[in-house]
Design an enzyme around this catalytic site. Structure first.
Site, mmCIF file in Angstrom:
data_model
loop_
_atom_site.group_PDB
_atom_site.id
_atom_site.type_symbol
_atom_site.label_atom_id
_atom_site.label_comp_id
_atom_site.label_asym_id
_atom_site.label_seq_id
_atom_site.Cartn_x
_atom_site.Cartn_y
_atom_site.Cartn_z
ATOM 1 N N PRO A 2 0.834 -1.016 -0.031
ATOM 2 C CG PRO A 2 -0.293 -1.141 2.033
ATOM 3 C CD PRO A 2 0.598 -1.994 1.130
ATOM 4 C CD GLU A 3 3.372 3.439 -4.218
ATOM 5 O OE1 GLU A 3 3.214 4.447 -4.257
ATOM 6 O OE2 GLU A 3 3.872 2.550 -5.001
ATOM 7 N NE ARG A 162 19.300 13.738 -2.915
ATOM 8 C CZ ARG A 162 18.173 13.172 -1.992
ATOM 9 N NH1 ARG A 162 17.779 14.102 -1.325
ATOM 10 N NH2 ARG A 162 17.749 12.017 -1.855
#
Ligand SMILES: [Zn+2]
Length: 283
Positions: A2-3, A162
């Protein structure tokens, strides 16, 4: 797994049974899930009233009237079901207990909420409500993607330095809370950015556009999850797992849906997880 949209759907589905309601009896059928349960968990929950049911990242927090909050994490395979509500919200009779029904909440209103988790990667803990944000599972989580702190200025400044692939940057929970593999793949497809592309090589305006796209992708899934709640009363009372059509996720080899494209969706493995993308539309 599940997100965020699935967890939000579970929260929404639990609310009528639990929010504002007293836990008449909590039953804890084993000593642990991923980690040991807190001491005397059943006693500390029994008789408590749930004042508020909220979500932080992929965690559900039930704030009790005793100054403690129950933290619930579904892990990989955790399921929550609701049965037997006398108000007619749920038509299901209480089903027979199943093997992996680890925690059961019998609410004073007659609803029964069951947490079932065959693989036991889920978690439950009790923590002081006032300092919930300091809990080890919550302390280092970034802003909610649907909240005001997640905005273009913050996102571009945080992502630009990044040098990792944008896919892994977006999965960093310190950058943004609750994003997982599925919705990152979908957002990058919509943004036209290849998952393998280094974050520092993406133009700031393309990064900025990702903010709205991420919000849209999650919001649409939450709406789909909300609609699924209307159907689950006729199903088995299980919350949160709903049919949702994805543009790229799980569609390796299928044609890209961008009008005029039709290129086969490709899958690459990044940090041990599958990324799905269109090599034509995403650069
Ligand atoms: Zn395409």
């Amino acid at each position: 797994m599940p997100e965020l949209p699935e967890v939000e759907t579970v929260r929404t589905g639990l609310a009528p049974a639990m929010e504002g309601q007293v836990i008449a009896r909590a039953t804890v059928n084993r000593p642990d899930l991923r980690w040991p349960f807190p001491d005397r968990m059943a006693e500390r929950l029994t008789g408590a009233r749930i004042e508020r049911l909220r979500r932080r990242s992929k965690y559900i927090l039930a704030d009790l009237d005793r100054g403690e909050s129950l933290l619930i994490h579904l892990g990989m395979s955790g399921r929550m079901t609701v049965s037997g509500d006398p108000l007619g919200q749920f038509v299901h009779e209480h089903p027979a207990a199943e093997k992996h029904d680890h925690v059961v909440f019998d609410m004073a209103n007659g609803a029964r909420v069951t947490f079932n988790d065959p693989r036991r990667f889920g978690a439950m803990d009790l923590l002081p409500t006032a300092t919930a944000e300091l809990h080890p599972l919550l302390a280092n989580i970034g802003p909610e993607p649907l909240g005001n702190a997640f905005n273009e200025d913050y996102f571009v400044a945080a992502v630009r330095p990044r040098r990792s692939p944008i896919k892994s940057v977006l999965l960093d929970q310190k950058l943004v809370a609750g994003l997982g593999n599925i919705y990152v793949c979908e957002a990058l497809f919509r943004a036209g950015i290849a998952p393998t592309r280094r974050a520092d090589r993406i133009a700031p305006q393309r990064l900025a556009a990702l903010v709205t796209i991420i919000r849209d992708v999650l919001s649409e899934a939450i709406v789909a999850g909300g609609s699924s709640l209307k159907d689950y009363r006729q199903a088995d009372g299980e919350l949160g797992y709903f049919q949702h059509s994805f543009d790229v996720y799980g569609r390796e080899g299928d044609p890209c849906r961008t009008p005029g494209c039709g290129t086969a969706i490709r899958r690459v493995v990044q940090s041990g997880r599958s990324s799905f993308y269109c090599p034509q539309c995403q650069r």
